[in-house]
Enzyme design. Structure first.
Site, PDB file in Angstrom:
ATOM      1  N   LYS A   9       0.882  -1.182   0.000  1.00 55.18           N
ATOM      2  CA  LYS A   9       0.000   0.000   0.000  1.00 55.18           C
ATOM      3  C   LYS A   9       0.908   1.217   0.000  1.00 55.18           C
ATOM      4  O   LYS A   9       1.417   1.641   1.046  1.00 55.18           O
ATOM      5  CB  LYS A   9      -0.883  -0.027   1.257  1.00 55.18           C
ATOM      6  CG  LYS A   9      -2.223   0.679   1.136  1.00 55.18           C
ATOM      7  CD  LYS A   9      -2.152   2.126   0.728  1.00 55.18           C
ATOM      8  CE  LYS A   9      -1.839   3.053   1.883  1.00 55.18           C
ATOM      9  NZ  LYS A   9      -1.588   4.463   1.428  1.00 55.18           N
TER      10      LYS A   9
ATOM     11  N   GLU B  54       9.525   1.783  11.079  1.00 56.88           N
ATOM     12  CA  GLU B  54      10.535   2.820  10.810  1.00 56.88           C
ATOM     13  C   GLU B  54       9.801   4.150  10.861  1.00 56.88           C
ATOM     14  O   GLU B  54       9.001   4.449   9.965  1.00 56.88           O
ATOM     15  CB  GLU B  54      11.142   2.629   9.419  1.00 56.88           C
ATOM     16  CG  GLU B  54      11.705   1.254   9.151  1.00 56.88           C
ATOM     17  CD  GLU B  54      13.029   0.993   9.848  1.00 56.88           C
ATOM     18  OE1 GLU B  54      13.464   1.831  10.653  1.00 56.88           O
ATOM     19  OE2 GLU B  54      13.600  -0.075   9.586  1.00 56.88           O
TER      20      GLU B  54
ATOM     21  N   CYS C 230      13.898  11.010   6.487  1.00 56.32           N
ATOM     22  CA  CYS C 230      13.727  10.636   7.897  1.00 56.32           C
ATOM     23  C   CYS C 230      15.012  10.828   8.685  1.00 56.32           C
ATOM     24  O   CYS C 230      14.979  11.159   9.856  1.00 56.32           O
ATOM     25  CB  CYS C 230      13.256   9.195   8.002  1.00 56.32           C
ATOM     26  SG  CYS C 230      14.323   8.052   7.130  1.00 56.32           S
TER      27      CYS C 230
ATOM     28  N   GLU D 198       9.481  17.086  14.350  1.00 56.18           N
ATOM     29  CA  GLU D 198       9.948  16.772  12.999  1.00 56.18           C
ATOM     30  C   GLU D 198       9.225  17.691  12.004  1.00 56.18           C
ATOM     31  O   GLU D 198       8.001  17.730  11.962  1.00 56.18           O
ATOM     32  CB  GLU D 198       9.638  15.312  12.660  1.00 56.18           C
ATOM     33  CG  GLU D 198      10.213  14.916  11.318  1.00 56.18           C
ATOM     34  CD  GLU D 198       9.877  13.474  10.920  1.00 56.18           C
ATOM     35  OE1 GLU D 198       8.710  13.072  11.073  1.00 56.18           O
ATOM     36  OE2 GLU D 198      10.780  12.788  10.437  1.00 56.18           O
TER      37      GLU D 198
HETATM   38  P1  NAD Z   1       2.362   8.788   7.132  1.00 56.24           P
HETATM   39  O1  NAD Z   1       2.510   8.096   8.436  1.00 56.24           O
HETATM   40  O2  NAD Z   1       1.387   9.881   6.999  1.00 56.24           O
HETATM   41  O3  NAD Z   1       1.973   7.732   5.982  1.00 56.24           O
HETATM   42  C1  NAD Z   1       2.781   6.588   5.724  1.00 56.24           C
HETATM   43  C2  NAD Z   1       1.894   5.509   5.116  1.00 56.24           C
HETATM   44  O4  NAD Z   1       0.946   5.076   6.095  1.00 56.24           O
HETATM   45  C3  NAD Z   1       1.068   5.979   3.913  1.00 56.24           C
HETATM   46  O5  NAD Z   1       1.045   4.941   2.945  1.00 56.24           O
HETATM   47  C4  NAD Z   1      -0.309   6.187   4.520  1.00 56.24           C
HETATM   48  O6  NAD Z   1      -1.353   6.048   3.592  1.00 56.24           O
HETATM   49  C5  NAD Z   1      -0.354   5.064   5.548  1.00 56.24           C
HETATM   50  N1  NAD Z   1      -1.312   5.258   6.629  1.00 56.24           N
HETATM   51  C6  NAD Z   1      -1.781   6.423   7.146  1.00 56.24           C
HETATM   52  N2  NAD Z   1      -2.690   6.175   8.129  1.00 56.24           N
HETATM   53  C7  NAD Z   1      -2.785   4.825   8.236  1.00 56.24           C
HETATM   54  C8  NAD Z   1      -3.558   3.958   9.069  1.00 56.24           C
HETATM   55  N3  NAD Z   1      -4.400   4.425   9.993  1.00 56.24           N
HETATM   56  N4  NAD Z   1      -3.404   2.624   8.914  1.00 56.24           N
HETATM   57  C9  NAD Z   1      -2.547   2.132   7.993  1.00 56.24           C
HETATM   58  N5  NAD Z   1      -1.813   2.896   7.166  1.00 56.24           N
HETATM   59  C10 NAD Z   1      -1.927   4.233   7.298  1.00 56.24           C
HETATM   60  O7  NAD Z   1       3.830   9.260   6.739  1.00 56.24           O
HETATM   61  P2  NAD Z   1       4.254  10.138   5.482  1.00 56.24           P
HETATM   62  O8  NAD Z   1       3.821  11.541   5.725  1.00 56.24           O
HETATM   63  O9  NAD Z   1       3.830   9.434   4.233  1.00 56.24           O
HETATM   64  O10 NAD Z   1       5.851  10.033   5.560  1.00 56.24           O
HETATM   65  C11 NAD Z   1       6.654  10.879   6.291  1.00 56.24           C
HETATM   66  C12 NAD Z   1       7.070  10.237   7.595  1.00 56.24           C
HETATM   67  O11 NAD Z   1       7.765   9.011   7.345  1.00 56.24           O
HETATM   68  C13 NAD Z   1       8.046  11.082   8.392  1.00 56.24           C
HETATM   69  O12 NAD Z   1       7.681  11.065   9.739  1.00 56.24           O
HETATM   70  C14 NAD Z   1       9.380  10.361   8.204  1.00 56.24           C
HETATM   71  O13 NAD Z   1      10.342  10.578   9.205  1.00 56.24           O
HETATM   72  C15 NAD Z   1       8.940   8.953   8.137  1.00 56.24           C
HETATM   73  N6  NAD Z   1       9.968   8.134   7.474  1.00 56.24           N
HETATM   74  C16 NAD Z   1      10.690   7.275   8.259  1.00 56.24           C
HETATM   75  C17 NAD Z   1      11.700   6.512   7.681  1.00 56.24           C
HETATM   76  C18 NAD Z   1      12.513   5.564   8.524  1.00 56.24           C
HETATM   77  O14 NAD Z   1      13.135   4.686   7.958  1.00 56.24           O
HETATM   78  N7  NAD Z   1      12.522   5.692   9.838  1.00 56.24           N
HETATM   79  C19 NAD Z   1      11.942   6.603   6.310  1.00 56.24           C
HETATM   80  C20 NAD Z   1      11.173   7.501   5.543  1.00 56.24           C
HETATM   81  C21 NAD Z   1      10.179   8.249   6.155  1.00 56.24           C
END
Ligand code: NAD
Length: 501
Positions: A184, A259, A293, A391
């Protein structure tokens, strides 16, 4: 301003890919997809609901229980993975163009993402062939061995920053392990994910092993997390989303790999090679538009070099080329989506009352439309400031001075996150002591983030749970069953064998 760049053959509709076929949602739901330069809807995408997730999980379950993939020899799976890597590399130009168009990443940085995605498949192809497990002997009594088996259907949920590359981080080890998957991808950037379907099909991955469901997190993501036939969820995204997923996965006790977010310190001591530290600290927060991230978004600088560092750093930040993501000269492109742009801009405003603005502070001159933010530098930021603690995930950095090692460590550890840390010093003893005491899953000494795929990847505290990377990823996607073989007579207490009166 330059004409808006449109890649050739841009799809106007993006579908799911379930059991080897491109399909729409059962109920026909769609959502609009924007590009970050014009903020116009360039396509619609199928919006997956529970019914679509059910179909994808059913296909992945059938491919797991009846199909060849989990039963293939590691070398056979590795051949498919290597063909996937070849195909990703062969499409580098196209992938980079689509990724840049959809996410706003500068084109020169998007090109690197395709090569890194290919490398993930090659790495796990090698690893799965070399992989072996222990056998243990208890002399005269037992031989015991580990029977490793793929767990089943893995749900992979990914964010929008470097979408294709981050998808490869999960797809490569899950497939190498013999699992089948439902991916997804993030709703802001669904464009590149559909390329996987054709790449996998051409490489000979059996139908049903890879399934893709687009859609919003609250609908498609939620249904995947709650599905009883999905024993594993590998998630990358925001900490708060990770917490929701934890709660929702509890009922069916899934294996979770998380992550999450970061607010990583870049610590510059006075004895550091200052020019190298400045190059690295600029790249560390302004590459990938600051949407990374592991960004070193808090720079802590020893007082005696603080003024010099701030002055040189800000001069360079003011000189960063912001512009059309497709222009090879561009160093910072457009942020992914207006919603995210507004969030980053709100932090820029907050920062103006929390720190001394040295560079940026709003929209760059001459870029009146599109999600552009000038690289923004705040100095003298106090540790309780929101721009120090939270962040931002954009091209915004907070600089804070420190007096000694103890204060530097307290500042570095004084946030809820613990993903990465970057330490700049020529003193070996200090470097190692600091590295071992800093609360971060990953530490780089005198460098920005350069990955070795064999090392653990992941954060501590609010930045994640569980580490992937190398064999740890294989451990996540497989069960390690202990099988015990008795070699002699086992001493068994004879319950119920006493004479009956
Ligand atoms: P997000 O949490 O908004 O979304 C990530 C994914 O989760 C998307 O596909 C979204 O549709 C899905 N999602 C959202 N709500 C959900 C739910 N209730 N149930 C299941 N899935 C759900 O994050 P984002 O804005 O897409 O990405 C940015 C974030 O990702 C930042 O906080 C960044 O630090 C983090 N990030 C972490 C790493 C790491 O390796 N630690 C790497 C890249 C990004």
């Amino acid at each position: 301003m330059a004409e808006h760049y449109l890649p050739e053959n841009l799809p106007t509709h993006i579908q799911h890919y379930i059991d080897g076929k491109f399909v729409d949602s059962v109920g026909g739901e769609t959502f609009d997809v924007l590009d970050p330069v014009s903020n116009g809807n360039y396509a619609t995408a199928a919006a997956g609901q529970k019914a679509d997730i059910d179909l994808a999980v059913a296909a992945a379950t059938k491919a797991f229980t009846d199909g060849p993939w989990p039963r293939m020899k590691p070398r056979e799976r590795a051949r498919v993975l290597n063909r996937i890597a070849d195909a990703v590399e062969a499409q580098e130009g196209r992938l980079a163009e689509l990724e840049t168009f959809d996410s706003g990443l500068p084109i020169t940085q998007a090109r690197g993402q395709a090569l890194r995605a290919a490398e993930n498949f090659r790495f796990f192809a090698d690893l799965i062939v070399a992989q072996f497990d222990d056998a243990m002997k208890v002399p005269g009594a037992q031989i015991n061995y580990v029977n490793r088996k793929p767990i089943g259907v893995a749900g992979l949920i990914t964010p929008w920053n470097t979408p294709f590359m981050l998808e490869s981080w999960k797809l490569a080890p899950a497939l190498a392990s013999g699992c089948t998957v439902v991916l997804k991808p993030a709703e802001f950037t669904p464009l590149s994910a559909s390329l996987w379907a054709t790449i996998f099909e051409d490489a000979g991955l059996p139908h049903g092993v890879f399934n893709l469901v687009n859609g919003l997190g609250e609908a498609a993501g939620d249904a995947l997390v709650k599905h009883p036939d999905v024993p594993l969820i590998s998630f990358t995204g925001e900490t708060t989303t990770g917490q929701t997923i934890f709660r929702n996965a509890a009922t069916s006790l899934k294996g979770l790999s998380m992550e999450l977010g970061g607010k990583s310190p870049c610590v510059v001591f006075a004895d550091a090679d200052l020019d190298a530290a400045i190059d690295s600290a600029l790249f560390g927060v302004f590459s990938l538009n600051g949407e990374r991230c592991t960004a070193g978004s808090r720079i802590l600088v020893e007082r005696s070099v603080y003024d010099e560092f701030c002055e040189k750093y800000a001069a360079r930040a003011r000189n960063i080329v912001v512009g059309d993501p497709h222009d090879p000269k561009t160093e910072v492109g457009a942020l992914v989506h207006p919603e995210h742009y507004n969030k980053v801009m709100s932090y820029v405003e907050i920062g103006k009352s929390e720190g001394r603005l040295l560079a940026g502070g709003g929209r760059p001159e001459g870029l009146d439309t599109g999600n552009y933010v000038a690289p923004t530098v705040f100095a003298d930021v106090k540790p309780d400031a929101r721009i120090f603690q939270e962040e931002i995930f954009g091209p915004v950095v907070a600089i804070t001075p420190f007096e000694n090692d103890d204060e530097a460590l307290a500042l570095a550890n004084g946030v809820k996150y613990g993903l990465a840390a970057y330490i700049w010093t020529q003193n070996l003893t200090r470097a190692h002591n600091f590295a071992q005491n800093v609360e971060a899953g990953m530490v780089w000494l005198n460098s920005h983030n350069v990955r070795d795929l064999r090392t653990p990847f992941g954060g501590v505290k609010a930045s994640g749970l569980g580490h992937e990377g190398g064999f740890r990823s294989i451990d996540f996607y497989t069960d390690q069953q202990a099988v015990h073989i008795t070699l002699g007579t086992v001493h068994t207490p004879k319950f119920g064998a006493s004479a009956v009166n």
